[in-house]
Design a protein around this motif. Structure first.
Motif, PDB file in Angstrom:
ATOM      1  N   ARG A  82       0.999  -1.298  -0.074  1.00 20.63           N
ATOM      2  CA  ARG A  82       0.102   0.138  -0.166  1.00 20.63           C
ATOM      3  C   ARG A  82       1.023   1.245   0.058  1.00 20.63           C
ATOM      4  O   ARG A  82       0.541   2.206  -0.629  1.00 20.63           O
ATOM      5  N   ILE A  86       1.017   4.061  -2.959  1.00 23.72           N
ATOM      6  CA  ILE A  86       0.713   5.614  -2.651  1.00 23.72           C
ATOM      7  C   ILE A  86       2.008   6.452  -3.044  1.00 23.72           C
ATOM      8  O   ILE A  86       1.891   7.494  -3.675  1.00 23.72           O
ATOM      9  N   SER A 178      -2.562  18.337  -1.547  1.00 20.72           N
ATOM     10  CA  SER A 178      -3.096  18.139  -0.088  1.00 20.72           C
ATOM     11  C   SER A 178      -3.042  16.472   0.210  1.00 20.72           C
ATOM     12  O   SER A 178      -2.558  16.248   1.237  1.00 20.72           O
ATOM     13  N   PHE A 179      -3.231  15.501  -0.973  1.00 17.52           N
ATOM     14  CA  PHE A 179      -2.840  14.451  -0.581  1.00 17.52           C
ATOM     15  C   PHE A 179      -1.656  14.231  -0.007  1.00 17.52           C
ATOM     16  O   PHE A 179      -1.192  13.223   0.939  1.00 17.52           O
ATOM     17  N   GLN A 181       0.611  15.932   1.379  1.00 18.49           N
ATOM     18  CA  GLN A 181       1.010  16.282   2.848  1.00 18.49           C
ATOM     19  C   GLN A 181       0.389  15.529   3.906  1.00 18.49           C
ATOM     20  O   GLN A 181       1.042  15.072   4.926  1.00 18.49           O
ATOM     21  N   ARG A 182      -0.928  15.038   3.733  1.00 14.00           N
ATOM     22  CA  ARG A 182      -1.664  14.275   4.341  1.00 14.00           C
ATOM     23  C   ARG A 182      -0.681  12.639   4.648  1.00 14.00           C
ATOM     24  O   ARG A 182      -0.740  12.159   5.546  1.00 14.00           O
ATOM     25  N   GLN A 186       0.801  11.339   7.906  1.00 11.32           N
ATOM     26  CA  GLN A 186       0.395   9.837   8.431  1.00 11.32           C
ATOM     27  C   GLN A 186       1.582   9.012   8.400  1.00 11.32           C
ATOM     28  O   GLN A 186       1.510   8.057   9.649  1.00 11.32           O
ATOM     29  N   LEU A 189       2.959  10.080  12.004  1.00 10.84           N
ATOM     30  CA  LEU A 189       2.173   9.493  12.852  1.00 10.84           C
ATOM     31  C   LEU A 189       2.392   8.286  13.165  1.00 10.84           C
ATOM     32  O   LEU A 189       2.491   7.866  14.415  1.00 10.84           O
ATOM     33  N   LEU A 257       1.292  17.406  18.679  1.00 12.99           N
ATOM     34  CA  LEU A 257       0.492  16.486  18.609  1.00 12.99           C
ATOM     35  C   LEU A 257       0.868  15.059  18.377  1.00 12.99           C
ATOM     36  O   LEU A 257       0.334  14.167  19.009  1.00 12.99           O
TER      37      LEU A 257
ATOM     38  N   PHE B  79      -6.539   6.220  -2.844  1.00 13.10           N
ATOM     39  CA  PHE B  79      -5.399   7.017  -1.872  1.00 13.10           C
ATOM     40  C   PHE B  79      -4.805   7.974  -2.617  1.00 13.10           C
ATOM     41  O   PHE B  79      -3.878   9.178  -2.159  1.00 13.10           O
ATOM     42  N   ARG B  80      -5.149   8.457  -3.903  1.00 12.05           N
ATOM     43  CA  ARG B  80      -4.836   9.692  -4.676  1.00 12.05           C
ATOM     44  C   ARG B  80      -5.559  10.897  -4.112  1.00 12.05           C
ATOM     45  O   ARG B  80      -5.364  12.118  -4.484  1.00 12.05           O
ATOM     46  N   HIS B  81      -6.665  10.727  -2.999  1.00 15.09           N
ATOM     47  CA  HIS B  81      -7.338  11.650  -2.447  1.00 15.09           C
ATOM     48  C   HIS B  81      -7.110  11.737  -1.259  1.00 15.09           C
ATOM     49  O   HIS B  81      -6.853  10.903  -0.328  1.00 15.09           O
ATOM     50  N   PRO B  82      -7.155  13.111  -0.605  1.00 14.78           N
ATOM     51  CA  PRO B  82      -6.608  13.409   0.763  1.00 14.78           C
ATOM     52  C   PRO B  82      -7.502  12.791   1.778  1.00 14.78           C
ATOM     53  O   PRO B  82      -7.288  12.379   2.943  1.00 14.78           O
ATOM     54  N   ASP B  84      -8.474   9.814   1.845  1.00 13.80           N
ATOM     55  CA  ASP B  84      -8.334   8.554   2.268  1.00 13.80           C
ATOM     56  C   ASP B  84      -7.277   8.415   3.299  1.00 13.80           C
ATOM     57  O   ASP B  84      -7.221   7.292   3.951  1.00 13.80           O
ATOM     58  N   PHE B  85      -6.795   9.270   3.948  1.00 14.86           N
ATOM     59  CA  PHE B  85      -5.636   9.555   5.116  1.00 14.86           C
ATOM     60  C   PHE B  85      -6.496  10.163   6.177  1.00 14.86           C
ATOM     61  O   PHE B  85      -6.745  11.361   6.471  1.00 14.86           O
ATOM     62  N   GLU B  86      -6.776   9.208   7.075  1.00 15.81           N
ATOM     63  CA  GLU B  86      -7.475   9.620   8.458  1.00 15.81           C
ATOM     64  C   GLU B  86      -6.478  10.204   9.423  1.00 15.81           C
ATOM     65  O   GLU B  86      -5.383   9.800   9.205  1.00 15.81           O
ATOM     66  N   LEU B  87      -6.601  11.573   9.601  1.00 16.66           N
ATOM     67  CA  LEU B  87      -5.657  12.164  10.492  1.00 16.66           C
ATOM     68  C   LEU B  87      -6.381  12.576  11.967  1.00 16.66           C
ATOM     69  O   LEU B  87      -7.860  12.638  12.113  1.00 16.66           O
ATOM     70  N   PRO B  88      -5.786  12.776  12.982  1.00 13.98           N
ATOM     71  CA  PRO B  88      -6.494  13.218  14.127  1.00 13.98           C
ATOM     72  C   PRO B  88      -7.233  14.373  13.797  1.00 13.98           C
ATOM     73  O   PRO B  88      -6.820  15.248  13.180  1.00 13.98           O
ATOM     74  N   ALA B  90      -7.597  17.271  15.285  1.00 13.05           N
ATOM     75  CA  ALA B  90      -6.739  18.639  15.577  1.00 13.05           C
ATOM     76  C   ALA B  90      -6.279  19.088  14.300  1.00 13.05           C
ATOM     77  O   ALA B  90      -5.771  20.135  14.142  1.00 13.05           O
ATOM     78  N   VAL B  91      -5.655  18.057  13.092  1.00 12.58           N
ATOM     79  CA  VAL B  91      -5.062  18.575  12.159  1.00 12.58           C
ATOM     80  C   VAL B  91      -5.989  18.210  10.902  1.00 12.58           C
ATOM     81  O   VAL B  91      -5.565  18.290   9.812  1.00 12.58           O
ATOM     82  N   SER B  92      -7.453  18.250  11.138  1.00 13.36           N
ATOM     83  CA  SER B  92      -8.197  17.812   9.948  1.00 13.36           C
ATOM     84  C   SER B  92      -8.250  18.886   8.547  1.00 13.36           C
ATOM     85  O   SER B  92      -8.637  18.577   7.792  1.00 13.36           O
ATOM     86  N   HIS B  93      -7.707  19.969   9.018  1.00  8.06           N
ATOM     87  CA  HIS B  93      -7.615  21.104   7.982  1.00  8.06           C
ATOM     88  C   HIS B  93      -6.347  20.803   7.101  1.00  8.06           C
ATOM     89  O   HIS B  93      -6.289  21.826   6.219  1.00  8.06           O
ATOM     90  N   MET B  94      -5.588  19.901   7.377  1.00 11.36           N
ATOM     91  CA  MET B  94      -4.175  19.732   6.548  1.00 11.36           C
ATOM     92  C   MET B  94      -4.812  19.356   5.114  1.00 11.36           C
ATOM     93  O   MET B  94      -5.524  18.733   4.788  1.00 11.36           O
TER      94      MET B  94
END
Lengths: 334, 94
Positions: A82, A86, A178-179, A181-182, A186, A189, A257, B79-82, B84-88, B90-94
């Protein structure tokens, strides 16, 4: 009725010396910028606006394609299928971003081949951040989180840049970043929640990438050469220091965090300013890396030039094939 | 002699800052008249600030039969879409 063809003509440009109607043209050009309108390729523009944009968009495009290398180094070693899929998608996006940007530069009447030649011969640069190595998997996390994070901070205002094709390319790019950075955050994290060794890896990557990342915003405002003219032209909307501060303010809580420490002993919250104060940036290092003396400058350029020259036969074969197909079609029609 | 003029595809930029978008087509004997016809047909109510005309025969289009082969492979790569990545939170605006 007058008309132009898109690839055979340069945008109409002028300088004080070459254009007798410079004053009138320039006034209309500035009016469009003041009204927050976009300048399009068939519009008149000052010669220096055109050359500044070619330099900036090309440098941006070069950074995207050179940026494939530090991450590409981990494609074969990603820790799961995976993660590998990615990372492949992300590196593919970087190539795509380079292409969007070379396309935007070409609307200014310059060929992509010429821009690549300027990169390969050192006449144009790419972002110095890509001259740092990626020794561990955590570096892939740090690049996505910090390098792409800093890039987004720089690029979001460029979606409203005064030059239409550049602004439109940036809108596409920002959606995709945006993808990036996330996925990076992750990875950090996951490592931060892992074993002691994984946590040390994450901290080590943050230690190495933090300062180069905040240098990505460029010299401090006092030392920035192009800033005021680019602000007037609507190419730049916020100063280097302003964007750097925004990035730091957004990133410090993200590090806290996940229990990582920003490697800056002078970093502290300034309640009065509502921002973090930070330590002195080592601009000598920045200038050294830009001048070519970073850890990976030679390796990056060698790889880029090598890929280009080793790919020459593919480009030539494709042209030969196309010529043969055209000849065959003509023969069949005859 | 064939009386009909060749076909041109018309692209209209509605205002500065956005791309030219395909509006339709016109017949015309040359680029200049194609632009005039496009102007008369598609921008009578200030729909645009710039026009492109392209000979229809110069446009290569993908075939409908290839739709699945070309576009379906993107569907399982969420996974090409943001998102798809679960974040805490507190940082959901990333």
């Amino acid at each position: 009725m007058a008309y132009v063809t898109l690839t055979e003509s340069e945008p109409p440009t002028g300088s004080e010396d070459s254009d007798p109607d410079f004053e009138a043209h320039h006034e209309e050009f500035l009016r469009l910028i003041d009204d927050d309108e976009r300048i399009e390729p068939t519009d008149w523009m000052p010669e220096r606006y055109r050359s500044t944009l070619i330099r900036q968009i090309a440098q941006h495009a070069h950074s995207e394609i050179i940026g494939m290398q530090p991450e590409g180094a981990w494609l074969t070693r990603a820790p799961s299928l995976r993660r590998k899929a990615i990372l492949t998608a992300k590196v593919q996006d970087e190539a795509g971003h380079g292409l969007y940007l070379y396309g935007a530069a070409e609307t200014l009447g310059i060929d992509r081949a010429e821009l690549l030649d300027r990169l390969h011969t050192g006449r144009q640069k790419y972002s110095s951040i890509f001259n740092y190595p990626t020794p561990t998997w955590a570096d892939i996390g740090a690049i996505g989180w910090l390098v792409d994070g800093a890039a987004i901070m720089n690029q979001v205002p460029l979606c409203r840049c005064s030059f239409g094709p550049y602004a439109r390319a940036m809108i596409r790019i920002c959606k995709e970043e945006s993808f990036h950075q996330r996925q990076g955050y992750q990875i950090m994290l996951t490592l931060a929640e892992g074993s002691d060794e994984q946590r040390r890896m994450a901290q080590d990557a943050l230690d190495r990438w933090w300062w180069p990342s905040i240098m990505m915003f460029g010299p401090s405002d006092a030392a920035s050469i192009h800033s005021s003219q680019n602000m007037r032209w609507g190419i730049k909307r916020f100063s280097n220091d302003e964007l750097r501060q925004r990035f730091i303010d957004a990133t410090v809580p993200q590090a806290e965090l996940i229990g990582l420490t920003i490697p800056d002993p002078d970093l502290r919250w300034n309640a009065e300013r509502g921002s973090y104060d930070y330590g002195q940036i080592d601009w000598d290092e920045f200038n050294r890396v830009i001048a070519g003396d970073g850890p990976c400058n030679a390796e990056r350029m060698e790889r880029r030039v090598g890929a280009h020259s080793e790919g020459a036969w593919v480009r030539e074969a494709a042209i030969a094939h196309a010529a043969k197909q055209t000849a065959r079609t003509a023969e069949e029609a005859a | 002699m064939s009386a009909d003029w060749p076909l041109w595809e018309v692209f209209v930029r509605a205002r500065r800052g956005i791309s030219h978008v395909h509006a339709g087509s016109v017949h015309a004997p040359d680029p200049e008249i194609a632009l005039q016809n496009a102007r008369d047909l598609f921008t009578r109510r200030s729909e645009g600030v710039s026009l492109w005309v392209v000979r229809s025969s110069d446009i290569t289009a993908s075939s409908g039969d290839d739709r699945a082969a070309l576009f379906d492979p993107a569907e399982d790569k969420t996974f090409r879409h943001p998102s798809d990545f679960e974040l805490p939170d507190a940082v959901s605006h990333m």
